[in-house]
Scaffold this active site. Structure first.
Site, PDB file in Angstrom:
ATOM      1  N   GLU A  34       0.879  -1.163   0.000  1.00  0.00           N
ATOM      2  CA  GLU A  34       0.000   0.000   0.000  1.00  0.00           C
ATOM      3  C   GLU A  34       0.920   1.216   0.000  1.00  0.00           C
ATOM      4  O   GLU A  34       1.837   1.292   0.824  1.00  0.00           O
ATOM      5  CB  GLU A  34      -0.865   0.026   1.269  1.00  0.00           C
ATOM      6  CG  GLU A  34      -1.840   1.188   1.242  1.00  0.00           C
ATOM      7  CD  GLU A  34      -2.632   1.362   2.541  1.00  0.00           C
ATOM      8  OE1 GLU A  34      -2.305   0.698   3.532  1.00  0.00           O
ATOM      9  OE2 GLU A  34      -3.565   2.175   2.528  1.00  0.00           O
ATOM     10  N   ARG A 259       4.966 -13.695   9.425  1.00  0.00           N
ATOM     11  CA  ARG A 259       5.848 -12.562   9.165  1.00  0.00           C
ATOM     12  C   ARG A 259       7.052 -12.675  10.083  1.00  0.00           C
ATOM     13  O   ARG A 259       6.994 -13.270  11.150  1.00  0.00           O
ATOM     14  CB  ARG A 259       5.109 -11.253   9.369  1.00  0.00           C
ATOM     15  CG  ARG A 259       4.719 -10.966  10.803  1.00  0.00           C
ATOM     16  CD  ARG A 259       4.594  -9.474  11.024  1.00  0.00           C
ATOM     17  NE  ARG A 259       4.048  -8.819   9.839  1.00  0.00           N
ATOM     18  CZ  ARG A 259       3.050  -7.959   9.850  1.00  0.00           C
ATOM     19  NH1 ARG A 259       2.486  -7.647  10.985  1.00  0.00           N
ATOM     20  NH2 ARG A 259       2.614  -7.391   8.748  1.00  0.00           N
ATOM     21  N   LYS A 269       4.511   0.576  10.676  1.00  0.00           N
ATOM     22  CA  LYS A 269       4.599   1.885  10.009  1.00  0.00           C
ATOM     23  C   LYS A 269       4.261   3.018  10.970  1.00  0.00           C
ATOM     24  O   LYS A 269       4.918   4.055  10.979  1.00  0.00           O
ATOM     25  CB  LYS A 269       3.635   1.933   8.830  1.00  0.00           C
ATOM     26  CG  LYS A 269       4.123   1.218   7.587  1.00  0.00           C
ATOM     27  CD  LYS A 269       3.109   1.369   6.462  1.00  0.00           C
ATOM     28  CE  LYS A 269       3.419   0.416   5.319  1.00  0.00           C
ATOM     29  NZ  LYS A 269       2.331   0.396   4.321  1.00  0.00           N
TER      30      LYS A 269
END
Length: 555
Positions: A34, A259, A269
RNA sequence: UGACCCAUGGUGUAAUUGGCAACACUACGGUUUUUGGUAUCGUCAUUCUAGGUUCGAGUCCUAGUGGGUCAACCA
């Protein structure tokens, strides 16, 4: 030379799919960032994984920006992300793609669903919808708008698109199953009204698809065979497959993996943003950041990151990988490729008493003992030198191999010297005097003298000042997010950056360009900072050499 | 007191799918060395627990324990 590595669980699934001819054409993966932030080490593992698997099976990988939320997404990020992927050494198939390119198709999919009686316009508020969905432990309740006639839904949805309704007043929901134990199946929202400017489609749209109605459909449109994502999307998979079935589109297969987490690093983020905004670091590409641009500026080679991702493997369990594993790959590549250079960090003058006053000898030094083709360079040697404070002790402990009263050491690429005397002021060593053996010159030594230690040095007259940015881990704790009683921001290491502007280098550093990397002999690997303009040269510490000796006399 | 996922050394992954628990990192100890680097050798495991199936179980079955994920008009 390539070593056969055991297949991980996803690769095994792909082998099965190939064997069963589930996907007759090639394997096609995708990397779907994104564009709302910078890529970090977590993305790097996903990139290596997606591109790596496609390569392994002779397939292709798309780069697709998942840009369905105009509120947070920006073109700046689109450019930075592409740069990072290229730098990592990967090439996507064709042009970069965008979910926003499919807005028309996605809209038509929604119409199809409505016509099939599988989607409805809901006037409930977000609070009401949350109320209807309920909690995972008990079934949800149906919305009062759930059974609107198809015609009415069609009319309302068309008018939503036409901009007739304000933000938040209506949504389009898929009609799945409000009693499902899987929250994502309880009539998920698939379109919302957002009268906002989109970075690519401008003001063309005021309704935007949600992740679940964009990501999987984009996969299908692009004929992605294997859509690899992290474990938290596991619960989305039934919905992913539901849309494929109801829409009758290309059956991409979603497989989830765990992950990867690293000690001393964070990959959120939001939290990374907090470090930047709070000025804990010097921007997104600060060498202490876990961003790809930060690691690059710190001097981590792309190859080391790729090797690390390859070696670390892939599984489904929670993990925290020790940063030392990444660092060992960094050293491995740099040991092979970095030219050596001598830099004195904390200079003490050293005079060679029996060396001619005005003589300057040009010494020949190997640039890289691991790589003959790296060639040699010239280093001036003279009567007046500097050595590192660390390399001299008045009263050394037992296994000290460096310079001390009564000791003999080799000056790298120079001569063997022997201690004569030194000056102290207030307990601090101010200068040292030695004598040299003129038949012990590097490369033509027939002195027969054995020197246990080898020191680096610079010649006083020709030495060049450089700035050393010495970095440590950004956090003083290996898992800064694992403490309930402490905020990660309070665990920022106060010594994460120490600037040394007094270091002296041999003159060859003057030709260094931003991005070049060196091994400062006996110390650490350094990369020339992107903002280094030449004088002084600014060097960022990449990673220290392993260094085993510790002064056990100190506490 | 929901559903789903996971469990192998200090760390991350392997184990020819039921046959001597392997590789790498870390740590520690040698050897080599004009980098206390590199290279090289060695040391470090009752495979979460308890049962069961089997000549044989890290792998299969049952129960338990521990950890994770899911309830944004984010992705």
């Amino acid at each position: 030379m390539e070593e056969e590595r055991a297949l991980n669980f996803i690769e095994q699934e792909i082998v099965e799919d190939i064997k069963n001819e589930r996907y007759p054409k090639h394997i096609h993966t995708r990397f779907p960032p994104e564009p709302n932030g910078f890529l970090h080490i977590g993305h790097a593992t996903a990139i290596c994984f997606n591109f790596g698997i496609a390569k392994k099976f002779n397939g292709k990988t798309n780069l697709r920006f998942d840009d369905t939320n105009p509120t947070t997404e920006k073109t700046d990020y689109v450019d930075a992300i592409q740069e990072d992927i290229k730098w990592l050494g990967f090439e996507w198939d064709g042009e970069p793609l965008f979910a926003s390119d499919y807005f028309d198709e996605l809209y038509n999919y929604a119409i199809k669903l409505i016509k099939a009686g599988l989607a409805y316009v809901d006037d409930s508020t977000s609070e009401e919808i949350a109320e209807q969905k309920g909690v995972p432990t008990e079934p949800g309740k149906e919305s009062p708008y759930r059974n609107r006639p198809i015609e009415e839904n069609l009319d309302l949805f068309t008018r939503m698109k036409a901009g007739e309704f304000p933000d938040g007043s209506k949504v389009l929901r898929a009609k799945v199953d409000m009693t499902s134990p899987n929250m994502h199946m309880r009539d998920p929202l698939i379109y919302r009204i957002k009268k906002e400017h989109h970075h690519r489609t401008g003001d063309e749209w005021c309704i935007y698809p949600m992740y679940d109605f964009a990501h999987g459909q984009s996969d299908s449109i692009e004929n992605i065979t294997h859509s690899l994502c992290s474990l938290e999307f596991k619960h989305h998979r039934p919905l992913y497959n539901w849309f494929i079935e109801k829409l009758e589109i290309f059956p991409s297969r979603q497989i989830e993996f765990a992950r990867r987490n690293l000690t001393y690093m964070i990959t959120s983020k939001r939290k990374l943003l907090k470090l930047v905004e709070g000025n804990y670091v010097d921007g997104w590409d600060d060498p202490r950041m876990s961003t790809i641009s930060g690691l690059r500026r710190k001097g981590y080679p792309a190859e080391a990151i790729r090797n690390f991702c390859e070696e670390v493997g892939m599984a489904k369990r929670d993990n925290v990988i020790e940063i030392e594993l990444l660092e060992s790959h960094v050293r491995d590549v740099l040991n092979r490729e970095a030219n050596r250079i001598m830099v004195v960090e904390d200079p003490i003058p050293l005079t060679i008493a029996n060396y001619p006053e005005d003589q300057v000898e040009i010494m020949i030094a190997q640039n890289n003992p691991e790589d003959e083709s790296a060639g040699v360079r010239e280093i001036p040697f003279s009567k007046y030198l500097y050595i590192d404070r660390e390399d001299f002790m008045v009263d050394p402990p037992k296994k000290y191999f460096r310079l001390a009263p009564g000791k003999t050491v080799r000056l790298k690429n120079g001569y063997i010297i022997e201690y004569l005397s030194h000056n102290e002021e207030d307990g601090e060593v101010k200068s040292i005097e030695c004598k040299y053996f003129d038949n012990s010159k590097s490369g033509e030594d027939n002195s027969g003298i054995k020197a246990k230690g080898t020191l680096h040095w610079v010649s006083k007259e020709q030495a060049v000042k450089v700035q050393l940015n010495n970095y440590e881990h950004l956090f003083s704790d290996p898992t800064p997010l694992a403490h309930e009683e402490k905020e990660f921001i309070d665990l920022v290491n106060p010594n994460s950056l120490t600037i040394n502007a007094e270091a002296l280098s041999e003159p060859s550093i003057s030709s260094a360009k931003p991005g070049d990397y060196y091994q400062i002999f006996r110390k650490a690997y350094y990369a020339v900072d992107t903002k280094s303009t030449g004088s002084p040269v600014i060097l960022n510490k990449t990673v220290a050499l392993k260094g085993a000796w510790k002064d056990k006399s100190k506490k």
